[in-house]
Structure formats: C-alpha cells, structure tokens
Scaffold this motif. Structure first.
Motif, PDB file in Angstrom:
ATOM      1  N   GLY A   1       0.777  -1.098  -0.148  1.00  0.00           N
ATOM      2  CA  GLY A   1       0.091   0.042  -0.051  1.00  0.00           C
ATOM      3  C   GLY A   1       0.702   1.300   0.287  1.00  0.00           C
ATOM      4  O   GLY A   1       0.479   2.202  -0.609  1.00  0.00           O
ATOM      5  N   SER A   2       1.997   1.254   0.728  1.00  0.00           N
ATOM      6  CA  SER A   2       2.655   2.645   0.872  1.00  0.00           C
ATOM      7  C   SER A   2       3.225   3.008  -0.614  1.00  0.00           C
ATOM      8  O   SER A   2       3.421   4.232  -0.680  1.00  0.00           O
ATOM      9  N   VAL A   3       3.382   1.985  -1.429  1.00  0.00           N
ATOM     10  CA  VAL A   3       4.076   2.488  -2.852  1.00  0.00           C
ATOM     11  C   VAL A   3       3.021   3.300  -3.519  1.00  0.00           C
ATOM     12  O   VAL A   3       3.539   4.119  -4.315  1.00  0.00           O
ATOM     13  N   TYR A   4       1.737   2.906  -3.206  1.00  0.00           N
ATOM     14  CA  TYR A   4       0.661   3.955  -3.787  1.00  0.00           C
ATOM     15  C   TYR A   4       0.327   5.173  -2.745  1.00  0.00           C
ATOM     16  O   TYR A   4      -0.326   6.088  -3.379  1.00  0.00           O
TER      17      TYR A   4
ATOM     18  N   ARG B   1       6.559   6.874  -2.721  1.00  0.00           N
ATOM     19  CA  ARG B   1       6.385   5.561  -3.327  1.00  0.00           C
ATOM     20  C   ARG B   1       7.417   4.527  -2.787  1.00  0.00           C
ATOM     21  O   ARG B   1       7.992   3.804  -3.638  1.00  0.00           O
ATOM     22  N   VAL B   2       7.580   4.500  -1.532  1.00  0.00           N
ATOM     23  CA  VAL B   2       8.341   3.515  -0.881  1.00  0.00           C
ATOM     24  C   VAL B   2       7.694   2.686   0.147  1.00  0.00           C
ATOM     25  O   VAL B   2       6.748   2.870   0.598  1.00  0.00           O
TER      26      VAL B   2
ATOM     27  N   SER C   1       2.206   5.471   5.520  1.00  0.00           N
ATOM     28  CA  SER C   1       0.905   4.982   5.452  1.00  0.00           C
ATOM     29  C   SER C   1       1.084   3.708   6.055  1.00  0.00           C
ATOM     30  O   SER C   1       0.276   3.037   6.881  1.00  0.00           O
ATOM     31  N   THR C   2       2.349   2.926   6.122  1.00  0.00           N
ATOM     32  CA  THR C   2       2.656   1.748   6.629  1.00  0.00           C
ATOM     33  C   THR C   2       2.610   1.814   8.333  1.00  0.00           C
ATOM     34  O   THR C   2       2.275   0.944   8.686  1.00  0.00           O
ATOM     35  N   VAL C   3       3.286   3.003   8.725  1.00  0.00           N
ATOM     36  CA  VAL C   3       3.471   3.236   9.942  1.00  0.00           C
ATOM     37  C   VAL C   3       1.995   3.476  10.496  1.00  0.00           C
ATOM     38  O   VAL C   3       1.713   2.853  11.560  1.00  0.00           O
ATOM     39  N   GLU C   4       1.074   4.387   9.933  1.00  0.00           N
ATOM     40  CA  GLU C   4      -0.412   4.515  10.199  1.00  0.00           C
ATOM     41  C   GLU C   4      -1.026   3.188  10.242  1.00  0.00           C
ATOM     42  O   GLU C   4      -1.899   2.981  11.233  1.00  0.00           O
ATOM     43  N   TYR C   5      -0.843   2.305   9.494  1.00  0.00           N
ATOM     44  CA  TYR C   5      -1.647   1.047   9.304  1.00  0.00           C
ATOM     45  C   TYR C   5      -1.077  -0.099  10.276  1.00  0.00           C
ATOM     46  O   TYR C   5      -1.958  -0.667  10.952  1.00  0.00           O
ATOM     47  N   ARG C   6       0.072   0.057  10.525  1.00  0.00           N
ATOM     48  CA  ARG C   6       0.675  -0.719  11.682  1.00  0.00           C
ATOM     49  C   ARG C   6       0.149  -0.116  13.103  1.00  0.00           C
ATOM     50  O   ARG C   6      -0.293  -1.000  13.938  1.00  0.00           O
TER      51      ARG C   6
ATOM     52  N   ASN D   1     -11.441   8.404  -0.275  1.00  0.00           N
ATOM     53  CA  ASN D   1     -10.695   8.800  -1.389  1.00  0.00           C
ATOM     54  C   ASN D   1      -9.695   9.332  -0.855  1.00  0.00           C
ATOM     55  O   ASN D   1      -9.413  10.390  -0.393  1.00  0.00           O
ATOM     56  N   ARG D   2      -8.355   8.434  -1.146  1.00  0.00           N
ATOM     57  CA  ARG D   2      -7.069   8.999  -0.694  1.00  0.00           C
ATOM     58  C   ARG D   2      -6.052   9.524  -1.726  1.00  0.00           C
ATOM     59  O   ARG D   2      -6.256   8.787  -2.797  1.00  0.00           O
ATOM     60  N   LYS D   3      -5.286  10.465  -1.672  1.00  0.00           N
ATOM     61  CA  LYS D   3      -4.455  10.674  -2.653  1.00  0.00           C
ATOM     62  C   LYS D   3      -3.510   9.377  -2.950  1.00  0.00           C
ATOM     63  O   LYS D   3      -2.734   9.097  -2.176  1.00  0.00           O
ATOM     64  N   LEU D   4      -3.388   9.090  -4.136  1.00  0.00           N
ATOM     65  CA  LEU D   4      -2.659   7.912  -4.704  1.00  0.00           C
ATOM     66  C   LEU D   4      -1.557   8.626  -5.651  1.00  0.00           C
ATOM     67  O   LEU D   4      -1.789   9.496  -6.535  1.00  0.00           O
ATOM     68  N   TYR D   5      -0.412   7.787  -5.534  1.00  0.00           N
ATOM     69  CA  TYR D   5       0.711   8.051  -6.373  1.00  0.00           C
ATOM     70  C   TYR D   5       1.157   6.984  -7.345  1.00  0.00           C
ATOM     71  O   TYR D   5       1.602   5.989  -6.833  1.00  0.00           O
ATOM     72  N   LEU D   6       0.451   7.217  -8.533  1.00  0.00           N
ATOM     73  CA  LEU D   6       0.728   6.290  -9.707  1.00  0.00           C
ATOM     74  C   LEU D   6       1.528   6.812 -10.627  1.00  0.00           C
ATOM     75  O   LEU D   6       1.455   8.132 -10.752  1.00  0.00           O
TER      76      LEU D   6
END
Length: 188
Positions: free
Chosen positions: A71-74, A79-80, A85-90, A182-187
């Motif tokens: 998920g954090s890549v997006y 884009r790492v 977002s990984t920290v938030e999810y954890r 609706n979250r900001k995505l980095y694609l």
C-alpha cells in the motif's frame, strides 16, 4: 463466508503455492463465485516454472516489479515501502490487537497480508474495525493496484486473477456497505 474467503484470497497473493495447491484453492473460490472459469483455465495453461517465476516477480520483488503489492507504494509521495501509510496502518493493527509477524522484515501493508488482517478482525467479531481496514487502509489503493496487476502481469493467470479479485472486493464492498475513502494515490 467472507472471513474464510478473505484468507484464501490473501494466500494467493502472499504464499508460494504449488500448481496443484493453487488449483485446489481456486476450486474452493470458484464454488463461492470468487474466481471465474477463465481464471482456472489460465492456471491450467501455465507451467510450474512460469508460475514460480511470476510469483517471485509480482509478489516478492524479483527484478523490477510492474505492480508492487504494498500500500505505501501507492499512498506515500515517495512511493516507498515502510512509508508513513505503513506506520499508520501498523498503529491501526496494534490498536486492535493484531500483530502480523511473519518472521521477515516486511511491511504489513502487503495486499495478501491485509486480507489476513481483515479476516482476523472478522474472526474476533470486530466488524467495524474490519470495515475500517478495507475502507481506509486497503481498498483506496488495492483497487488501482489490481487494475495495474491485471494490465502488467507477465502471466495470464495473474492477470485474470487480479480482475476476478477486484470484482470480488467490489461485491464485498457492496455487501458490507463500505464507504471507500478517497485517498491521494501516487501512480505512474
């Protein structure tokens, strides 16, 4: 049924199965109308070697990954993996008593692992937390991820699987009356 189905679906994107094991999992998912006949046919057409190579390439990071499963890549501007977002999810997982210790140093926001966490929340009767996991932490990025996987996978089986699983997730979203954030995505 969603609980067990989520575990099986998660395993397809996280665990390295043999072709025979994949066929058994797909048969179970076909009974639940999660995967289609074309998905089963696409698996049958693949060699053991092609499946192993594609799994490594698509889910473990062998070479340049066309559709990273984290998920954090997006969700993170840089884009790492292991991003904010990984920290938030954890923190979300910890607040609900979930530890996804796989024995590897890897981010918990891997697509298959998020489905494991979702099923664990359901098994503990934490339905609101399970819904929040999908609405905020997984589906905002997972649906575009599955589109990308369907388009860029080097193996027809994983392309069809991605389409089928996106359809299933949309059905789950409707069934659970989710409001996907609706979250900001980095694609690219």
């Amino acid at each position: 049924m969603i609980l067990n189905t989520a575990k099986l679906v998660g395993s397809l994107f996280y665990e390295r199965w043999t072709k025979q094991e994949l066929a058994q999992i797909l048969a179970a998912l076909a009974e639940e109308n999660v995967v289609s006949e074309p998905c089963i046919d696409a698996l049958e057409a693949q060699s053991k070697e092609a499946l192993e190579h594609s799994f490594s390439h698509l889910f473990e990071g062998l070479g340049d990954m066309p559709a990273p499963p984290w998920g954090s890549v997006y969700l993170d501007k840089d884009r790492v993996v292991f991003g904010d977002s990984t920290v938030e999810y954890r923190a979300f997982l910890t607040s609900h008593g979930i530890s996804l210790d796989t024995g590897l140093r890897e981010p918990e926001d891997q697509f298959g692992l998020t489905l494991y966490a979702f099923s664990q929340l359901l098994s503990e009767e934490k339905e609101q937390a399970a819904k929040r996991l999908l609405e905020y932490h997984q589906l905002p990025w997972a649906l575009p991820y599955l589109d990308l996987l369907a388009e860029k996978a080097d193996n027809p089986f994983y392309s069809v699987l991605a389409v089928d699983i996106k359809t299933w997730l949309m059905q789950v979203s409707t069934e659970l009356q989710l409001n996907i954030v609706n979250r900001k995505l980095y694609l690219d």
